[in-house]
Design a protein around this motif. Structure first.
Motif, PDB file in Angstrom:
ATOM      1  N   PRO A 516      28.676  -1.180  44.957  1.00 27.37           N
ATOM      2  CA  PRO A 516      28.107  -2.216  45.836  1.00 27.37           C
ATOM      3  C   PRO A 516      28.997  -3.443  45.997  1.00 27.37           C
ATOM      4  O   PRO A 516      29.037  -4.045  47.076  1.00 27.37           O
ATOM      5  N   ILE A 517      29.727  -3.850  44.942  1.00 28.09           N
ATOM      6  CA  ILE A 517      30.612  -5.011  45.037  1.00 28.09           C
ATOM      7  C   ILE A 517      31.737  -4.720  46.037  1.00 28.09           C
ATOM      8  O   ILE A 517      32.073  -5.548  46.886  1.00 28.09           O
ATOM      9  N   ALA A 518      32.307  -3.517  45.937  1.00 23.39           N
ATOM     10  CA  ALA A 518      33.376  -3.124  46.864  1.00 23.39           C
ATOM     11  C   ALA A 518      32.867  -3.078  48.296  1.00 23.39           C
ATOM     12  O   ALA A 518      33.545  -3.560  49.232  1.00 23.39           O
ATOM     13  N   LEU A 519      31.674  -2.536  48.491  1.00 22.25           N
ATOM     14  CA  LEU A 519      31.105  -2.422  49.832  1.00 22.25           C
ATOM     15  C   LEU A 519      30.838  -3.795  50.445  1.00 22.25           C
ATOM     16  O   LEU A 519      30.978  -3.979  51.660  1.00 22.25           O
ATOM     17  N   SER A 520      30.465  -4.762  49.599  1.00 19.06           N
ATOM     18  CA  SER A 520      30.205  -6.115  50.126  1.00 19.06           C
ATOM     19  C   SER A 520      31.503  -6.764  50.614  1.00 19.06           C
ATOM     20  O   SER A 520      31.514  -7.493  51.607  1.00 19.06           O
ATOM     21  N   ILE A 521      32.602  -6.486  49.919  1.00 19.53           N
ATOM     22  CA  ILE A 521      33.905  -7.039  50.339  1.00 19.53           C
ATOM     23  C   ILE A 521      34.371  -6.379  51.642  1.00 19.53           C
ATOM     24  O   ILE A 521      34.843  -7.056  52.567  1.00 19.53           O
ATOM     25  N   ILE A 522      34.201  -5.064  51.726  1.00 19.54           N
ATOM     26  CA  ILE A 522      34.581  -4.343  52.948  1.00 19.54           C
ATOM     27  C   ILE A 522      33.730  -4.819  54.121  1.00 19.54           C
ATOM     28  O   ILE A 522      34.205  -4.973  55.251  1.00 19.54           O
ATOM     29  N   SER A 523      32.439  -5.061  53.845  1.00 17.59           N
ATOM     30  CA  SER A 523      31.552  -5.579  54.887  1.00 17.59           C
ATOM     31  C   SER A 523      32.005  -6.954  55.353  1.00 17.59           C
ATOM     32  O   SER A 523      31.975  -7.258  56.563  1.00 17.59           O
ATOM     33  N   GLU A 524      32.434  -7.805  54.435  1.00 21.86           N
ATOM     34  CA  GLU A 524      32.925  -9.136  54.773  1.00 21.86           C
ATOM     35  C   GLU A 524      34.208  -9.041  55.616  1.00 21.86           C
ATOM     36  O   GLU A 524      34.418  -9.844  56.540  1.00 21.86           O
ATOM     37  N   TYR A 525      35.039  -8.050  55.329  1.00 20.33           N
ATOM     38  CA  TYR A 525      36.278  -7.834  56.092  1.00 20.33           C
ATOM     39  C   TYR A 525      35.957  -7.530  57.557  1.00 20.33           C
ATOM     40  O   TYR A 525      36.621  -8.012  58.477  1.00 20.33           O
ATOM     41  N   GLY A 526      34.916  -6.721  57.791  1.00 19.20           N
ATOM     42  CA  GLY A 526      34.417  -6.492  59.146  1.00 19.20           C
ATOM     43  C   GLY A 526      35.182  -5.485  59.964  1.00 19.20           C
ATOM     44  O   GLY A 526      34.928  -5.328  61.162  1.00 19.20           O
ATOM     45  N   HIS A 527      36.172  -4.795  59.382  1.00 16.81           N
ATOM     46  CA  HIS A 527      36.957  -3.789  60.111  1.00 16.81           C
ATOM     47  C   HIS A 527      37.022  -2.505  59.280  1.00 16.81           C
ATOM     48  O   HIS A 527      36.814  -2.525  58.063  1.00 16.81           O
ATOM     49  N   ASP A 528      37.301  -1.414  59.940  1.00 16.35           N
ATOM     50  CA  ASP A 528      37.553  -0.161  59.215  1.00 16.35           C
ATOM     51  C   ASP A 528      38.890  -0.260  58.495  1.00 16.35           C
ATOM     52  O   ASP A 528      39.888  -0.737  59.071  1.00 16.35           O
ATOM     53  N   VAL A 529      38.905   0.195  57.253  1.00 14.81           N
ATOM     54  CA  VAL A 529      40.149   0.187  56.476  1.00 14.81           C
ATOM     55  C   VAL A 529      40.903   1.488  56.764  1.00 14.81           C
ATOM     56  O   VAL A 529      40.362   2.584  56.561  1.00 14.81           O
ATOM     57  N   ASP A 530      42.133   1.365  57.264  1.00 20.05           N
ATOM     58  CA  ASP A 530      42.961   2.544  57.538  1.00 20.05           C
ATOM     59  C   ASP A 530      43.582   3.006  56.210  1.00 20.05           C
ATOM     60  O   ASP A 530      44.583   2.453  55.752  1.00 20.05           O
ATOM     61  N   LYS A 531      42.970   4.021  55.606  1.00 20.04           N
ATOM     62  CA  LYS A 531      43.409   4.476  54.284  1.00 20.04           C
ATOM     63  C   LYS A 531      44.800   5.116  54.311  1.00 20.04           C
ATOM     64  O   LYS A 531      45.435   5.265  53.264  1.00 20.04           O
ATOM     65  N   LYS A 532      45.273   5.474  55.510  1.00 15.94           N
ATOM     66  CA  LYS A 532      46.616   6.055  55.605  1.00 15.94           C
ATOM     67  C   LYS A 532      47.692   5.026  55.241  1.00 15.94           C
ATOM     68  O   LYS A 532      48.823   5.391  54.883  1.00 15.94           O
ATOM     69  N   LEU A 533      47.308   3.743  55.341  1.00 19.37           N
ATOM     70  CA  LEU A 533      48.262   2.678  55.031  1.00 19.37           C
ATOM     71  C   LEU A 533      48.363   2.416  53.525  1.00 19.37           C
ATOM     72  O   LEU A 533      49.229   1.656  53.090  1.00 19.37           O
ATOM     73  N   ILE A 534      47.476   3.054  52.753  1.00 19.87           N
ATOM     74  CA  ILE A 534      47.494   2.865  51.297  1.00 19.87           C
ATOM     75  C   ILE A 534      48.472   3.868  50.691  1.00 19.87           C
ATOM     76  O   ILE A 534      48.264   5.075  50.741  1.00 19.87           O
ATOM     77  N   GLU A 535      49.573   3.345  50.141  1.00 18.12           N
ATOM     78  CA  GLU A 535      50.637   4.213  49.622  1.00 18.12           C
ATOM     79  C   GLU A 535      50.314   4.763  48.240  1.00 18.12           C
ATOM     80  O   GLU A 535      50.650   5.905  47.911  1.00 18.12           O
ATOM     81  N   SER A 536      49.683   3.955  47.386  1.00 16.42           N
ATOM     82  CA  SER A 536      49.305   4.418  46.052  1.00 16.42           C
ATOM     83  C   SER A 536      48.036   3.689  45.619  1.00 16.42           C
ATOM     84  O   SER A 536      47.747   2.584  46.097  1.00 16.42           O
ATOM     85  N   PHE A 537      47.302   4.330  44.700  1.00 13.13           N
ATOM     86  CA  PHE A 537      46.000   3.796  44.279  1.00 13.13           C
ATOM     87  C   PHE A 537      45.826   4.082  42.791  1.00 13.13           C
ATOM     88  O   PHE A 537      45.990   5.214  42.343  1.00 13.13           O
ATOM     89  N   GLU A 538      45.499   3.062  42.011  1.00 13.05           N
ATOM     90  CA  GLU A 538      45.273   3.248  40.569  1.00 13.05           C
ATOM     91  C   GLU A 538      44.053   2.431  40.152  1.00 13.05           C
ATOM     92  O   GLU A 538      44.008   1.221  40.355  1.00 13.05           O
TER      93      GLU A 538
END
Length: 782
Positions: A516-538
């Motif tokens: 829910p915390i992550a979703l609230s931040i994404i909601s505040e951003y207001g745009h779809d996150v293009d996951k193809k731009l994420i090169e690495s994730f840890e």
């Protein structure tokens, strides 16, 4: 090939002692890991060590069941009546011929398995899915005839109904003969013969069962006791009493079985959530199919008044659904396209098109039904004690009856032999422990059924009983005591970064999270996150996330992550969840997110204290300021903050270890099912809030509250208390009545009439008392 675990349905078995004997014998088989009996559901679960030995073990289990109770019908619980059928085979000549018949029947097209038991003549056929059963049955009869010419294969259901009809006719003739011998003046010899004929008509099944059990070495069951008692009465020339005792015993058994069936029906009617069919479009036609045939991705149509067959997402339609059967809540829930709906919910005022996201077997309704149906296999300490007690009680009473019959007249010269034998027969009639063994599981079954109707799924009567011993409750904070609907309250910048920078890069960091915390931040951003731009994730467990995107390294998480990455940051003093953000190793600022306290949490601690809970604790991964604030608002005794998921287990273990040695009270943990599985499993009683937690958490929990209403915890304690009271009442009732009649019988003040009435009456009263749990009410004030 069988699975590691199989469930058998044992139809026609109403004796709790026989269930216990079957369980004990099957446990002795090699390759059997565990056996559990559910008396109320009449099911037997067998867990195996070796799958390769499954067929052999199952056949041995069938032989054991048929040896102890040859008249019961054994079915595979997983299969529908269309996938398996039982027949009665007559004219069998030998065991080897039965093996040949089995082998040939398995070669018939459409037959998955065939099992023919020589001792009982029962043939169990399992068909392939969608096989033509009529064609197979015809071929089975023809094939069997080629091996055993005189064999006749009859439909078992028709045979059982015919046998039941014959049984009732026999009882009727016996009653008529008894009335003739009792009220019409006849010569003593003729009167005696009519009494004997009446006795045989009424009790022939009991006599045959007793003889068979004696041959098998199974003494001390109710058939043996009634046979000895009534034949003994004949020997003492108490003919009317002997027939009457057998008659009232048979009537009592019928009433008892009827009462148990009624209680099963009453409980199951509360839990009538299983959908019977699904509507699916085939071309331009709407066709009804089995819920099992719905695949993920299929679009199903649900009309007003129909149950949603599988979990899914609404594609078309908007309106209200009734989730009362799942959650216990009577207020309809509004639903719109794009929202998730759970199977078992009823559409009230519209037509919905739902895209299936799960198969029926994996849907909510199947999981709930499975939890309910397997719940009583986990027995309470009281049930286990009574089962063990019954094994000792009956032999002891039989031995006492033997002493009463022969010691006073033969060794002490205290009266006539016949007088003392009669007293001993009264002792035998009252010694059957069925009222005890029957009423206790029925009480717990009723409690579990009542709880399930109220949206509280309790996985075993052991957990229902243990609720009465809870004195410490530990709560997860986020999503359990708070709503879990987070909202960004403040964005604080640093080192020249803008608010837009912080929100954008933190949203990219949280892109793969559904917290829910992550979703609230994404909601505040207001745009779809293009996951193809994420090169690495840890993901750093309990700390946060590090990602590489847009040629930048983003570190987003709590203070522990900032310290771990050696980032110089400014600590926040806000009373909320804080997500710190660093870009390329430079502190960019933080986002403060708040979570609202649930309305039903505000008076929870006060009500729990009234219920006898001595200590309430919050375990939280949030910082101390946030956790302390929530704890102070709600009146908690202890708050432990800044915990990683694995730290919560250690914190809970410390709470459990701090309890005084010898303190048998339990520690309960309550969580929302997100990252709670290890703690739920470690607690004495783990409670998962809601059906939307992870499957692992629901599996780990001992109790599941199907909605997020914390007041259901209080309902669970009330139901547990009422169930305990009913079970104690049943035990006291059975012991008291039996003790009184035993004492009166040994003193010559009670006859066999009183003994049989007491035995049957106590069982019926115990069943009726257990049904009180099903009544809607407060379950007893706390």
């Amino acid at each position: 090939m069988m699975e590691n675990k199989t469930e058998l349905l044992l139809e026609g078995l109403s004796c709790p002692n026989c269930f216990a004997k079957i369980e004990d014998e099957i446990k002795k088989l090699s390759d059997v890991k565990g056996v559990s009996i559910n008396f109320m559901e009449k099911t037997l679960s067998i867990e195996l060590n070796e799958i390769s030995r499954a067929d052999a073990v199952l056949k041995e289990a069938y032989q054991i069941i048929n040896h102890i109770e040859p008249d019961i019908i054994i079915k595979d619980k997983k299969l529908s009546k269309h996938e398996q059928k039982i027949f009665i085979a007559t004219g069998l000549c030998c065991e080897s011929c039965c093996v040949k018949v089995e082998k040939e029947l398995r070669q018939i097209d459409g037959v998955k398995s065939a099992m023919l038991d020589y001792a009982t003549g029962k043939l169990l056929l399992e068909f392939m899915p969608h096989a033509n059963s009529d064609r197979i049955i015809k071929e089975v009869r023809g094939t069997a005839k080629t091996i055993i010419e005189k064999i006749k294969i009859k439909d078992e259901e028709i045979t059982v109904k015919r046998q039941a009809l014959i049984y009732y006719i026999q009882i009727g003739i016996g009653v008529l003969l008894y009335a003739v011998a009792l009220f019409i003046p006849l010569k003593p010899e003729i009167r005696f013969v009519i009494f004997v004929l009446s006795f045989l008509c009424i009790g022939i099944h009991v006599l045959i069962a007793a003889i068979k059990n004696i041959v098998r070495g199974n003494f001390f069951d109710e058939n043996f006791l009634m046979t000895i008692a009534t034949i003994g009465a004949f020997v003492l020339h108490e003919y009317p009493e002997a027939v009457a005792v057998m008659l009232f015993y048979q009537i009592g058994e019928m009433l008892q079985e009827g009462a148990i069936s009624h209680s099963r029906s009453s409980i199951k009617s509360l839990l009538n959530i299983r959908p019977e069919y699904a509507n699916i479009m085939q071309g331009s036609d709407l066709v009804k199919i089995s819920p099992y045939e719905v695949n993920v991705g299929d679009v199903i149509v649900v009309k007003p008044g129909e149950k949603i067959p599988v979990d899914g997402i609404v594609e078309k339609g908007a309106g209200f659904i009734d989730t009362r059967a799942l959650t216990g809540e009577s207020v309809p829930q509004s639903i719109r396209p794009g929202e998730e709906v759970l199977s078992g919910s009823i559409v009230t005022n519209t037509v919905l098109s739902v895209k299936a996201t799960k198969t029926f077997s994996n849907s909510t309704v199947s999981k709930i039904m499975e939890l309910i149906e397997t719940s009583t296999s986990k027995k309470s300490k009281t049930e286990n004690f009574i089962t063990k007690f019954a094994k000792i009680y009956t032999p002891v009473v039989v031995f006492a009856a033997f002493l009463i019959a022969f010691v006073p007249p033969l060794l002490l010269n205290a009266g006539e032999l016949g007088e003392w034998v009669y007293k001993a027969l009264v002792f035998l009639v009252i010694s059957c422990p069925c009222a005890l063994v029957l009423s206790i599981p029925l009480g717990f079954f009723g409690g579990i059924g009542r709880a399930s109707k109220d949206g509280i799924l309790i996985k075993g009567s052991n957990y229902l009983e243990a609720l009465n011993q809870v004195d410490t409750i530990v709560f997860d904070k986020t999503g359990t005591l708070t709503k879990g609907t987070f909202k960004v309250e403040k964005i604080v910048t640093a080192n020249g970064f803008s608010k837009d920078d912080i929100v954008q890069y933190t949203a990219f960091a949280e892109a793969y999270s559904n917290h829910p915390i992550a979703l609230s931040i994404i909601s505040e951003y207001g745009h779809d996150v293009d996951k193809k731009l994420i090169e690495s994730f840890e993901e750093i467990s309990g700390m946060g996330i590090i990602v590489k995107t847009l040629d930048k390294t983003i570190v987003a998480g709590n203070e522990a992550l900032m310290k771990k990455e050696h980032i110089i940051y400014t600590p926040s003093k806000d009373a909320g969840t804080v997500v710190y953000c660093a870009i390329n190793g430079i502190f960019a600022g933080y986002i403060s997110i708040n979570d609202e306290i649930k309305e039903d949490a505000k008076n929870l601690v006060k009500q729990l204290k009234k219920a006898g809970i001595k200590k309430t604790v919050i375990l939280s991964g949030d910082n101390k300021e946030i956790a302390d604030y929530v704890g102070a608002q709600l009146g908690f005794d202890t708050v432990i903050a800044n915990l990683l998921p694995e730290d919560k287990v250690f914190a809970l273990e410390k709470i459990i270890s701090e309890k005084k040695i010898g303190n048998k009270n339990k520690v309960m943990f309550v969580g929302d099912g997100i990252n709670d599985a290890p703690v739920l499993a470690r607690a004495d009683i783990g409670v998962a809030m809601g059906l939307h937690g992870t499957d692992v958490a629901i599996e780990s929990a001992d109790i599941i509250i199907t909605n997020d209403n914390l007041e259901k915890l209080l309902d669970a304690f009330r139901i547990a208390k009422k169930t305990r009271n009913v079970v104690i009442q049943n035990i006291i009732l059975a012991f008291t009545v039996k003790a009184i009649v035993l004492i009166l019988g040994s003193g010559g003040l009670a006859t066999m009439w009183e003994a049989v009435f007491a035995d049957v009456g106590v069982a019926l009263l115990a069943v009726a008392n257990s049904l009180r749990i099903l009544k809607k009410g407060n379950g007893g004030k706390l």
